[in-house]
Structures are given as structure tokens and as C-alpha cells.
Write a protein that holds these residues in place. Structure first.
Motif, PDB file in Angstrom:
ATOM      1  N   UNK A  14       0.810  -1.216   0.000  1.00 20.08           N
ATOM      2  CA  UNK A  14       0.000   0.000   0.000  1.00 20.08           C
ATOM      3  C   UNK A  14       0.845   1.269   0.000  1.00 20.08           C
ATOM      4  N   UNK A  15       2.059   1.189   0.507  1.00 17.11           N
ATOM      5  CA  UNK A  15       2.951   2.343   0.511  1.00 17.11           C
ATOM      6  C   UNK A  15       3.693   2.473  -0.819  1.00 17.11           C
ATOM      7  N   UNK A  16       3.763   1.384  -1.555  1.00 15.19           N
ATOM      8  CA  UNK A  16       4.521   1.363  -2.803  1.00 15.19           C
ATOM      9  C   UNK A  16       3.790   2.131  -3.909  1.00 15.19           C
ATOM     10  N   UNK A  17       4.548   2.818  -4.735  1.00 16.42           N
ATOM     11  CA  UNK A  17       3.997   3.547  -5.873  1.00 16.42           C
ATOM     12  C   UNK A  17       4.789   3.199  -7.119  1.00 16.42           C
ATOM     13  N   UNK A  18       4.131   3.300  -8.261  1.00 16.95           N
ATOM     14  CA  UNK A  18       4.811   2.988  -9.510  1.00 16.95           C
ATOM     15  C   UNK A  18       4.406   1.643 -10.060  1.00 16.95           C
ATOM     16  N   UNK A  19       5.332   0.956 -10.711  1.00 16.34           N
ATOM     17  CA  UNK A  19       5.045  -0.315 -11.357  1.00 16.34           C
ATOM     18  C   UNK A  19       5.016  -1.455 -10.347  1.00 16.34           C
ATOM     19  N   UNK A  84       5.941   5.002 -18.733  1.00 16.94           N
ATOM     20  CA  UNK A  84       6.456   6.021 -17.801  1.00 16.94           C
ATOM     21  C   UNK A  84       5.330   6.902 -17.259  1.00 16.94           C
ATOM     22  N   UNK A  85       4.316   7.171 -18.087  1.00 13.94           N
ATOM     23  CA  UNK A  85       3.152   7.928 -17.615  1.00 13.94           C
ATOM     24  C   UNK A  85       2.452   7.143 -16.508  1.00 13.94           C
ATOM     25  N   UNK A  86       2.260   5.868 -16.764  1.00 13.64           N
ATOM     26  CA  UNK A  86       1.591   5.002 -15.780  1.00 13.64           C
ATOM     27  C   UNK A  86       2.384   4.928 -14.484  1.00 13.64           C
ATOM     28  N   UNK A  87       3.707   4.792 -14.605  1.00  9.79           N
ATOM     29  CA  UNK A  87       4.564   4.693 -13.414  1.00  9.79           C
ATOM     30  C   UNK A  87       4.507   5.981 -12.605  1.00  9.79           C
ATOM     31  N   UNK A  88       4.542   7.113 -13.294  1.00  6.96           N
ATOM     32  CA  UNK A  88       4.542   8.416 -12.603  1.00  6.96           C
ATOM     33  C   UNK A  88       3.216   8.682 -11.911  1.00  6.96           C
ATOM     34  N   UNK A  89       2.113   8.269 -12.526  1.00  2.00           N
ATOM     35  CA  UNK A  89       0.783   8.550 -11.982  1.00  2.00           C
ATOM     36  C   UNK A  89       0.221   7.394 -11.155  1.00  2.00           C
ATOM     37  N   UNK A  91      -0.694   4.235 -11.984  1.00  2.00           N
ATOM     38  CA  UNK A  91      -1.826   3.543 -12.608  1.00  2.00           C
ATOM     39  C   UNK A  91      -1.255   2.382 -13.422  1.00  2.00           C
ATOM     40  N   UNK A  92      -1.973   1.279 -13.474  1.00  2.00           N
ATOM     41  CA  UNK A  92      -1.506   0.129 -14.243  1.00  2.00           C
ATOM     42  C   UNK A  92      -1.296   0.514 -15.707  1.00  2.00           C
ATOM     43  N   UNK A  93      -0.166   0.161 -16.310  1.00  2.00           N
ATOM     44  CA  UNK A  93       0.117   0.530 -17.698  1.00  2.00           C
ATOM     45  C   UNK A  93      -0.976   0.147 -18.680  1.00  2.00           C
ATOM     46  N   UNK A  94      -1.550  -1.054 -18.530  1.00  2.00           N
ATOM     47  CA  UNK A  94      -2.585  -1.481 -19.479  1.00  2.00           C
ATOM     48  C   UNK A  94      -3.882  -0.701 -19.303  1.00  2.00           C
ATOM     49  N   UNK A  95      -4.149  -0.203 -18.108  1.00  2.00           N
ATOM     50  CA  UNK A  95      -5.338   0.632 -17.909  1.00  2.00           C
ATOM     51  C   UNK A  95      -5.151   1.980 -18.592  1.00  2.00           C
ATOM     52  N   UNK A  96      -3.956   2.543 -18.487  1.00  2.00           N
ATOM     53  CA  UNK A  96      -3.658   3.786 -19.192  1.00  2.00           C
ATOM     54  C   UNK A  96      -3.686   3.539 -20.700  1.00  2.00           C
ATOM     55  N   UNK A  97      -3.139   2.412 -21.108  1.00  2.10           N
ATOM     56  CA  UNK A  97      -3.123   2.067 -22.537  1.00  2.10           C
ATOM     57  C   UNK A  97      -4.539   1.977 -23.100  1.00  2.10           C
ATOM     58  N   UNK A  98      -5.448   1.377 -22.327  1.00  2.00           N
ATOM     59  CA  UNK A  98      -6.839   1.262 -22.775  1.00  2.00           C
ATOM     60  C   UNK A  98      -7.473   2.634 -22.990  1.00  2.00           C
ATOM     61  N   UNK A 139       4.002   1.287 -28.405  1.00  2.00           N
ATOM     62  CA  UNK A 139       3.833   1.752 -27.029  1.00  2.00           C
ATOM     63  C   UNK A 139       2.861   0.870 -26.253  1.00  2.00           C
ATOM     64  N   UNK A 140       1.776   0.489 -26.896  1.00  2.00           N
ATOM     65  CA  UNK A 140       0.784  -0.377 -26.244  1.00  2.00           C
ATOM     66  C   UNK A 140       1.377  -1.749 -25.966  1.00  2.00           C
ATOM     67  N   UNK A 141       2.177  -2.241 -26.899  1.00  2.00           N
ATOM     68  CA  UNK A 141       2.822  -3.541 -26.705  1.00  2.00           C
ATOM     69  C   UNK A 141       3.738  -3.524 -25.485  1.00  2.00           C
ATOM     70  N   UNK A 142       4.481  -2.442 -25.302  1.00  2.00           N
ATOM     71  CA  UNK A 142       5.359  -2.325 -24.134  1.00  2.00           C
ATOM     72  C   UNK A 142       4.549  -2.340 -22.836  1.00  2.00           C
ATOM     73  N   UNK A 143       3.360  -1.767 -22.876  1.00  2.00           N
ATOM     74  CA  UNK A 143       2.490  -1.784 -21.693  1.00  2.00           C
ATOM     75  C   UNK A 143       2.112  -3.210 -21.321  1.00  2.00           C
ATOM     76  N   UNK A 144       1.826  -4.030 -22.327  1.00  2.00           N
ATOM     77  CA  UNK A 144       1.445  -5.420 -22.040  1.00  2.00           C
ATOM     78  C   UNK A 144       2.624  -6.205 -21.469  1.00  2.00           C
ATOM     79  N   UNK A 145       3.849  -5.771 -21.759  1.00  2.00           N
ATOM     80  CA  UNK A 145       5.035  -6.448 -21.231  1.00  2.00           C
ATOM     81  C   UNK A 145       5.340  -6.023 -19.800  1.00  2.00           C
TER      82      UNK A 145
END
Length: 291
Positions: A14-19, A84-89, A91-98, A139-145
């Protein structure tokens, strides 16, 4: 798992942020006595709760994510802009990708109705080669990885693991010499909610009669257990009587109620089952006593 250990793991998550990949590496180092599967299951459950709580906020930021992506493209940033957007904010990368994919198709006049946009988003997330924009596809492919929680690949692996443990359950029950009917057989005979194994003859486990066994390839926390109890276990109990629930990746001890006679909880198939043998009826050969 003892509650104190569980709460320490959850507190770190819960304290962790990012990926989540980064968080998972930290968990492995901090809790070496716990299996990888157990830690990842707890992480997945906690992170999904976080994303659900932030769902509305995330949806409202769709335009913001799209603008940040376009800005990154304009500045010719290195690959991984959306990650990087997902990590900074946080949020899960695939959710941002969607959301970015959704905005991309909405901006395309030929994208069709909202239902069609949703269909395109889900299809193209599974197969990024179908995305017309090659840069966006990459970019979307990298999110899935980089997303090990919401990626289509992760969902497929999660389903596969669940099936593997169901097979493991059936094999172990067979080795114990227990007759049973599987989920497929029960559904063919009209049962709408079915456990993984319905024993032909009940067994005893620590004084509790067990008629069925349910396999869960995850960690059993309070929320998970309450949800499954409401939607599955109580239905099994009403139909078949008391049973056994196996959380293969462990469970927090607080979900166990000592006086609950509806089902017992384990993280493995117990080997100390007491077989309840059917009555041994002997044929009476005395003339005139047959039917």
C-alpha cells in the motif's frame, strides 16, 4: 499465514507507488520466507483493490493521458512513453493504454459507436499488430510487457494456473483413492454452481465431514474469502453439505472460524482424511428370503 506477517506485506504494498514489477522485486527481498506465488497473489489482490478505488478518477483523466502521450511523441521521447506515464501517476500501464486507445479511436471518425470503440480497444490490446498507428502499437505492446496485473498475457496465465491446480487437485484426490465427480460432469447433470470435486463418498477431516473440494490458485484474504463464500461456497454447502476449500497460495489465519462446520480451509490436500466406507451388505442365501 499469521496476521502480523500478512499485514506487514500488505502495508508495504500500500505504501509502494509505480510499477507492480518493482514492488514485487522488493517483496521477494523483504519476505524471503514466503513463496513467490503467495507474494504475487497478495500483490495482485491489493493492487486491483487500489485500481477499483481510483477507477472513476482514472476514467476522468483520459484526456490528460492522451495529451501526455502526444507530448511525449512530439518531444521524440524514447520508447516506453505510456509505461512512464503510468509509473509516474501510479496507474496500471494497461489501464492507461486502454484509455489512450479509446481516445485514439474516438478521434477517428470511422471508429463507429462507443460499443465498437470498446471492442476495438480490447481486441487491439490483445493483438497490438492490428493498431494502424505503428508508434502507438509499439507503445501499447510495451504496456502489455510491463504490466503483470492487467496485461492480456497475465490474464491468460492466471487462467492457465487455475486450471493446472484443478488438475493437481484431481490427481491428488485420485491418489488418495477417492471417487469423485468433476465440475464438467456436474454441469451436464443440471447443477448451475459446482465445486471442482464432488466426492462420491464423504471423508472426515479433523472431525468435519467433507462432501466436496474447491480449488483456488490464489491467496485467501478476508475480501476474497467473503466474496467466494457469498457467491460459491454457501451454494455448495446448501446443495451438498460441508466441504473443503483449498487456497493453494496460502491464506490469512483470520478467515478461519473454528466453530464453522460448513467448510474447512487448507493450503494443500490433507493426507489425514478418514475414509467413510459404505455399509457391507452380505447376501442372505437362506431360501425364501430374497426379493
Amino acid at each position: 499465514m499469521e496476521p502480523e506477517i500478512y499485514f506487514n506485506i500488505v502495508s508495504h504494498i500500500r505504501k509502494s507507488r509505480g510499477l507492480t514489477r518493482t514492488c514485487m522485486k522488493q517483496l521477494v527481498k523483504l519476505f524471503p520466507e514466503q513463496s513467490y506465488d503467495t507474494l504475487f497473489s497478495i500483490l495482485s489482490l491489493e493492487y486491483q483493490k487500489r485500481m477499483k478505488c481510483n477507477h472513476m478518477k482514472t476514467q476522468m483523466n483520459k484526456n490528460k493521458y492522451w495529451e501526455l502521450y502526444l507530448e511525449g511523441v512530439k518531444n521524440m521521447d524514447s520508447p516506453g512513453i505510456i509505461v512512464r506515464i503510468a509509473e509516474r501517476l501510479d496507474v496500471a500501464p494497461c489501464l492507461v493504454a486502454k484509455l489512450i486507445l479509446s481516445q485514439y479511436f474516438e478521434n477517428n471518425e470511422s471508429s463507429g459507436s462507443s460499443d465498437q470503440v470498446t471492442l476495438n480497444v480490447n481486441s487491439y490490446l490483445r493483438d497490438t499488430t492490428l493498431i494502424p498507428d505503428m508508434n502507438l502499437a509499439s507503445e501499447i505492446f510495451l504496456c502489455t510487457l510491463y504490466d503483470n496485473i492487467y496485461s492480456p498475457l497475465t490474464e491468460t496465465m492466471r487462467s492457465s494456473v487455475g486450471q493446472q491446480y484443478e488438475v493437481k487437485l484431481c490427481r491428488e484426490v485420485t491418489k488418495l483413492g477417492l471417487g469423485f465427480r468433476d465440475e464438467e460432469h456436474l454441469r451436464k447433470h443440471g447443477y448451475d454452481k459446482t465445486p471442482d470435486c464432488k466426492l462420491e463418498v464423504p471423508v472426515m477431516i479433523d472431525g468435519l465431514v467433507v462432501n466436496w473440494i474447491e480449488s483456488k490458485a490464489l491467496f485467501g484474504d478476508e475480501d476474497v474469502h467473503k466474496d467466494y463464500m457469498k457467491n460459491q461456497y454457501l451454494s455448495y454447502w446448501n446443495r451438498f453439505g460441508p466441504g473443503l476449500v483449498i487456497y493453494w497460495f496460502g491464506y490469512v489465519q483470520t478467515i478461519v472460524e473454528p466453530n464453522d462446520k460448513r467448510f474447512t480451509i487448507r493450503d494443500h490436500v490433507p493426507q489425514n482424511m478418514i475414509h467413510i466406507s459404505p455399509p457391507n451388505f452380505e447376501m442372505d442365501d437362506t431360501p425364501g428370503t430374497g426379493t
